[in-house]
Design a protein around this motif. Structure first.
Motif, PDB file in Angstrom:
ATOM      1  N   SER A 119     -20.544  63.117 -71.006  1.00 17.81           N
ATOM      2  CA  SER A 119     -22.064  63.307 -70.468  1.00 17.81           C
ATOM      3  C   SER A 119     -21.762  63.751 -68.949  1.00 17.81           C
ATOM      4  CB  SER A 119     -22.357  62.396 -70.411  1.00 17.81           C
ATOM      5  OG  SER A 119     -21.724  61.057 -69.687  1.00 17.81           O
ATOM      6  N   ALA A 120     -22.817  64.372 -68.385  1.00 20.46           N
ATOM      7  CA  ALA A 120     -22.822  65.069 -66.773  1.00 20.46           C
ATOM      8  C   ALA A 120     -23.849  65.246 -66.072  1.00 20.46           C
ATOM      9  CB  ALA A 120     -21.894  66.625 -66.829  1.00 20.46           C
ATOM     10  N   ARG A 121     -24.724  65.507 -65.287  1.00 16.63           N
ATOM     11  CA  ARG A 121     -25.587  65.719 -64.831  1.00 16.63           C
ATOM     12  C   ARG A 121     -25.647  66.221 -63.197  1.00 16.63           C
ATOM     13  NH1 ARG A 121     -29.533  62.384 -64.654  1.00 16.63           N
ATOM     14  NH2 ARG A 121     -29.241  61.501 -66.592  1.00 16.63           N
ATOM     15  N   ASP A 122     -26.376  67.200 -62.787  1.00 15.99           N
ATOM     16  CA  ASP A 122     -26.107  67.637 -61.633  1.00 15.99           C
ATOM     17  C   ASP A 122     -27.902  68.633 -61.381  1.00 15.99           C
ATOM     18  OD1 ASP A 122     -24.164  67.960 -58.551  1.00 15.99           O
ATOM     19  OD2 ASP A 122     -25.274  70.059 -58.837  1.00 15.99           O
ATOM     20  N   LYS A 123     -28.032  68.809 -59.978  1.00 13.62           N
ATOM     21  CA  LYS A 123     -29.197  69.450 -59.665  1.00 13.62           C
ATOM     22  C   LYS A 123     -29.409  70.147 -61.159  1.00 13.62           C
ATOM     23  CE  LYS A 123     -31.415  71.812 -55.931  1.00 13.62           C
ATOM     24  NZ  LYS A 123     -32.171  72.036 -54.646  1.00 13.62           N
ATOM     25  N   GLY A 124     -30.942  70.025 -61.620  1.00 12.80           N
ATOM     26  CA  GLY A 124     -31.254  71.129 -62.153  1.00 12.80           C
ATOM     27  C   GLY A 124     -30.055  71.280 -63.771  1.00 12.80           C
ATOM     28  N   PHE A 125     -29.441  69.910 -63.722  1.00 11.49           N
ATOM     29  CA  PHE A 125     -29.379  69.970 -65.592  1.00 11.49           C
ATOM     30  C   PHE A 125     -28.687  68.401 -65.698  1.00 11.49           C
ATOM     31  CE2 PHE A 125     -24.744  71.187 -63.489  1.00 11.49           C
ATOM     32  CZ  PHE A 125     -24.153  70.320 -64.137  1.00 11.49           C
ATOM     33  N   SER A 126     -28.452  68.200 -67.205  1.00 11.56           N
ATOM     34  CA  SER A 126     -28.164  66.875 -67.733  1.00 11.56           C
ATOM     35  C   SER A 126     -27.778  67.233 -69.042  1.00 11.56           C
ATOM     36  CB  SER A 126     -28.222  66.056 -67.426  1.00 11.56           C
ATOM     37  OG  SER A 126     -29.849  65.921 -67.786  1.00 11.56           O
ATOM     38  N   TYR A 127     -26.537  66.812 -69.476  1.00 10.95           N
ATOM     39  CA  TYR A 127     -26.457  67.160 -71.121  1.00 10.95           C
ATOM     40  C   TYR A 127     -25.528  65.229 -71.790  1.00 10.95           C
ATOM     41  CZ  TYR A 127     -21.861  68.758 -69.159  1.00 10.95           C
ATOM     42  OH  TYR A 127     -20.975  68.685 -68.595  1.00 10.95           O
ATOM     43  N   GLN A 128     -26.317  64.820 -72.806  1.00  9.96           N
ATOM     44  CA  GLN A 128     -25.440  63.928 -73.418  1.00  9.96           C
ATOM     45  C   GLN A 128     -25.055  63.984 -74.690  1.00  9.96           C
ATOM     46  OE1 GLN A 128     -29.169  62.950 -71.325  1.00  9.96           O
ATOM     47  NE2 GLN A 128     -27.875  63.131 -70.114  1.00  9.96           N
ATOM     48  N   LEU A 129     -23.869  64.409 -75.235  1.00  7.22           N
ATOM     49  CA  LEU A 129     -23.625  64.451 -76.340  1.00  7.22           C
ATOM     50  C   LEU A 129     -22.306  63.594 -77.203  1.00  7.22           C
ATOM     51  CD1 LEU A 129     -22.244  68.391 -75.522  1.00  7.22           C
ATOM     52  CD2 LEU A 129     -25.098  67.126 -76.132  1.00  7.22           C
ATOM     53  N   HIS A 130     -22.121  63.685 -78.172  1.00  5.82           N
ATOM     54  CA  HIS A 130     -21.703  62.860 -79.332  1.00  5.82           C
ATOM     55  C   HIS A 130     -21.048  64.278 -79.911  1.00  5.82           C
ATOM     56  CE1 HIS A 130     -21.269  59.889 -82.674  1.00  5.82           C
ATOM     57  NE2 HIS A 130     -20.393  59.959 -82.229  1.00  5.82           N
ATOM     58  N   LEU A 131     -19.428  63.747 -80.180  1.00  7.89           N
ATOM     59  CA  LEU A 131     -18.097  64.679 -80.632  1.00  7.89           C
ATOM     60  C   LEU A 131     -17.878  63.787 -81.932  1.00  7.89           C
ATOM     61  CD1 LEU A 131     -19.332  66.042 -77.557  1.00  7.89           C
ATOM     62  CD2 LEU A 131     -16.693  66.958 -78.013  1.00  7.89           C
ATOM     63  N   THR A 132     -17.920  64.046 -82.271  1.00  8.32           N
ATOM     64  CA  THR A 132     -17.050  63.444 -83.621  1.00  8.32           C
ATOM     65  C   THR A 132     -15.879  65.357 -84.804  1.00  8.32           C
ATOM     66  OG1 THR A 132     -18.660  64.174 -85.041  1.00  8.32           O
ATOM     67  CG2 THR A 132     -18.443  61.987 -84.346  1.00  8.32           C
ATOM     68  N   SER A 133     -14.908  64.570 -84.585  1.00  6.59           N
ATOM     69  CA  SER A 133     -13.806  65.087 -85.619  1.00  6.59           C
ATOM     70  C   SER A 133     -13.193  64.162 -86.227  1.00  6.59           C
ATOM     71  CB  SER A 133     -13.246  66.247 -84.856  1.00  6.59           C
ATOM     72  OG  SER A 133     -12.266  67.494 -85.646  1.00  6.59           O
ATOM     73  N   ASN A 134     -12.694  64.940 -87.924  1.00  4.13           N
ATOM     74  CA  ASN A 134     -12.138  64.807 -88.456  1.00  4.13           C
ATOM     75  C   ASN A 134     -10.650  65.377 -88.992  1.00  4.13           C
ATOM     76  OD1 ASN A 134     -13.496  66.469 -90.264  1.00  4.13           O
ATOM     77  ND2 ASN A 134     -14.160  64.605 -91.565  1.00  4.13           N
ATOM     78  N   ARG A 135     -10.673  66.167 -88.738  1.00  2.00           N
ATOM     79  CA  ARG A 135      -9.529  66.975 -88.748  1.00  2.00           C
ATOM     80  C   ARG A 135      -8.547  67.139 -88.124  1.00  2.00           C
ATOM     81  NH1 ARG A 135     -11.432  71.961 -90.523  1.00  2.00           N
ATOM     82  NH2 ARG A 135     -13.884  71.178 -91.819  1.00  2.00           N
ATOM     83  N   PRO A 136      -7.085  67.807 -87.235  1.00  2.00           N
ATOM     84  CA  PRO A 136      -6.107  67.004 -86.312  1.00  2.00           C
ATOM     85  C   PRO A 136      -5.789  67.829 -85.794  1.00  2.00           C
ATOM     86  CG  PRO A 136      -5.362  68.894 -88.819  1.00  2.00           C
ATOM     87  CD  PRO A 136      -6.378  68.634 -89.346  1.00  2.00           C
ATOM     88  N   LEU A 137      -5.746  67.333 -84.681  1.00  2.00           N
ATOM     89  CA  LEU A 137      -5.175  68.548 -83.802  1.00  2.00           C
ATOM     90  C   LEU A 137      -4.124  69.866 -83.605  1.00  2.00           C
ATOM     91  CD1 LEU A 137      -4.085  65.130 -80.776  1.00  2.00           C
ATOM     92  CD2 LEU A 137      -6.759  66.363 -81.182  1.00  2.00           C
ATOM     93  N   VAL A 138      -4.733  70.680 -82.827  1.00  2.00           N
ATOM     94  CA  VAL A 138      -4.295  71.907 -82.972  1.00  2.00           C
ATOM     95  C   VAL A 138      -2.770  72.023 -81.776  1.00  2.00           C
ATOM     96  CG1 VAL A 138      -4.134  74.279 -83.269  1.00  2.00           C
ATOM     97  CG2 VAL A 138      -5.538  73.123 -84.720  1.00  2.00           C
ATOM     98  N   LEU A 139      -1.070  72.632 -82.124  1.00  2.00           N
ATOM     99  CA  LEU A 139      -0.855  72.257 -81.244  1.00  2.00           C
ATOM    100  C   LEU A 139      -0.306  74.151 -80.873  1.00  2.00           C
ATOM    101  CD1 LEU A 139       2.765  70.190 -82.190  1.00  2.00           C
ATOM    102  CD2 LEU A 139       0.545  69.492 -80.148  1.00  2.00           C
ATOM    103  N   GLN A 140      -0.670  74.119 -79.352  1.00  2.00           N
ATOM    104  CA  GLN A 140      -1.113  75.926 -79.516  1.00  2.00           C
ATOM    105  C   GLN A 140       0.974  76.026 -79.111  1.00  2.00           C
ATOM    106  OE1 GLN A 140      -3.556  77.786 -79.521  1.00  2.00           O
ATOM    107  NE2 GLN A 140      -4.990  75.873 -79.458  1.00  2.00           N
ATOM    108  N   GLY A 141       0.768  77.600 -79.064  1.00  3.49           N
ATOM    109  CA  GLY A 141       1.613  78.369 -79.108  1.00  3.49           C
ATOM    110  C   GLY A 141       3.309  78.030 -80.103  1.00  3.49           C
ATOM    111  N   ASP A 142       4.739  77.643 -79.346  1.00  7.05           N
ATOM    112  CA  ASP A 142       5.113  76.858 -80.249  1.00  7.05           C
ATOM    113  C   ASP A 142       5.493  75.731 -80.432  1.00  7.05           C
ATOM    114  OD1 ASP A 142       7.503  77.192 -82.121  1.00  7.05           O
ATOM    115  OD2 ASP A 142       9.109  77.604 -80.764  1.00  7.05           O
TER     116      ASP A 142
END
Length: 357
Positions: A161-184
């Motif tokens: 969530s965040a809000r300021d002049k002109g906008f706001s949002y409230q989002l629900h995020l879900t995932s059942n996948r593994p994290l990804v290690l970038q690079g090597d």
């Protein structure tokens, strides 16, 4: 990647807050030597959930989320949320005003016609900003990225969530996948000289919730991407800026690319191909053909808001274009960042960030 733009702003703050701060070298001072801080070296063994938290001894790190969203009418939006941590000294954090850590937040929303961006600043140690692990909670003022419970995987179910002049949002995020290690295996090199960061992502979030922009409320949903990165000296003095891409392909695969532009010589180019199950493959410069296409004038600058991307070994041949070419982050230190559409061999959507123009 995510050499985030907040680091540039924090470099400016460091110069004003610490008389011993070195003179800037390279883009945002990120080429400055950081001998007192912990170096980034190959072979780190990541530990979760501990690595979702702060890392004492490193100079800079960030928690960064983007989301490509649509409402019931198919209208497209982009959301960005970032928390940056910058240490003035290579010492553990302290409570109270003796704390030598600075925090910075960025939030933005983008539609085809509108782009709003805002920033927040905080000093560590006084409760205005920080990151906790049990339960996971990253915040600056009332902007939050947090889990609702103490669970084995704190990134499985989150509120943003965040809000300021002109906008706001409230989002629900879900995932059942593994994290990804970038690079090597999480060691993400940024130059031929060996500058690097530790870097992992969760590119498989699904987001849903409410977005308000200029007084109009939308119920939205779509894919989201988390980047986590920390370092002490990620760039060289020769590097002037970067172009960073995170792409959600309709096939279920994900792509991350970055191009580090240099004063002398060609850019440093690399990336990661992530299959639909979350298995990552390092992409080297020879694997990628990346070129700017159309440009537009934004805030007095010529910006490449369309790019061609080819990865022949993966049969990828696409053009990306900005949802809103005017997605200019008009903050203390400005840059371009916004959602993009994909066309060609693969459909999809994603995010683009361009700095140093």
């Amino acid at each position: 990647m995510r050499i985030r733009l907040g680091v540039l702003i924090i470099a400016t703050l460091l110069a004003g807050c610490d008389q011993s701060a070195p003179v800037d070298k390279g883009f945002a001072g990120l080429g400055n030597q950081a001998a007192a801080f912990t170096p980034v070296v190959p072979g780190r063994v990541f530990s979760f959930p501990a690595d979702h938290g702060s890392h004492d001894g490193f100079r800079i790190e960030w928690w960064y989320v983007t989301a490509n969203l649509k409402d019931a009418q198919g209208r497209e939006f982009g959301v960005q949320w970032t928390l940056f941590r910058s240490a003035l000294q290579a010492t553990p954090e302290q409570a109270g005003w003796a704390n030598r850590t600075l925090w910075l937040g960025h939030a933005a929303v983008t539609s085809a016609a509108v782009h709003h961006a805002a920033e927040r600043y905080a000093r560590g140690g006084v409760g205005q900003a920080g990151v906790n692990l049990t339960p996971f909670d990253a915040w600056i003022d009332d902007w939050r990225f947090s889990s609702q419970a103490t669970v084995a995987d704190p990134l499985a179910d989150l509120q943003l969530s965040a809000r300021d002049k002109g906008f706001s949002y409230q989002l629900h995020l879900t995932s059942n996948r593994p994290l990804v290690l970038q690079g090597d295996q999480g060691f993400s090199q940024k130059s031929e000289q060996g500058q690097a960061s530790y870097y992992y992502s969760q590119p498989f979030f699904q987001a849903s919730g409410t977005l308000e922009i200029d007084g109009e409320t939308h119920q939205v949903s779509g894919p989201a991407w988390l980047d986590r990165e920390w370092s002490s000296q990620p760039l060289t003095a020769n590097q002037t800026g970067w172009d960073w891409f995170s792409l959600h392909l309709d096939s279920g695969e994900q792509v991350m690319l970055y191009r580090m532009r240099q004063k002398d010589g060609g850019p440093y180019l690399t990336g990661t191909w992530i299959d639909a199950q979350g298995q990552a493959q390092l992409l080297k410069a020879d694997d990628i053909r990346l070129a700017p296409q159309d440009t537009t004038r934004v805030a007095g600058r010529k910006m490449p808001v369309s790019w061609s991307i080819q990865i022949p070994g993966k049969h990828l041949d696409i053009v990306i274009s900005a949802l809103n070419p005017g997605a200019w982050m008009d903050l203390r230190i400005p840059y371009w960042e916004g959602p993009v559409r994909l066309s060609g061999s693969h459909g999809g959507q994603g995010y683009l960030e361009m700095t140093g123009y």
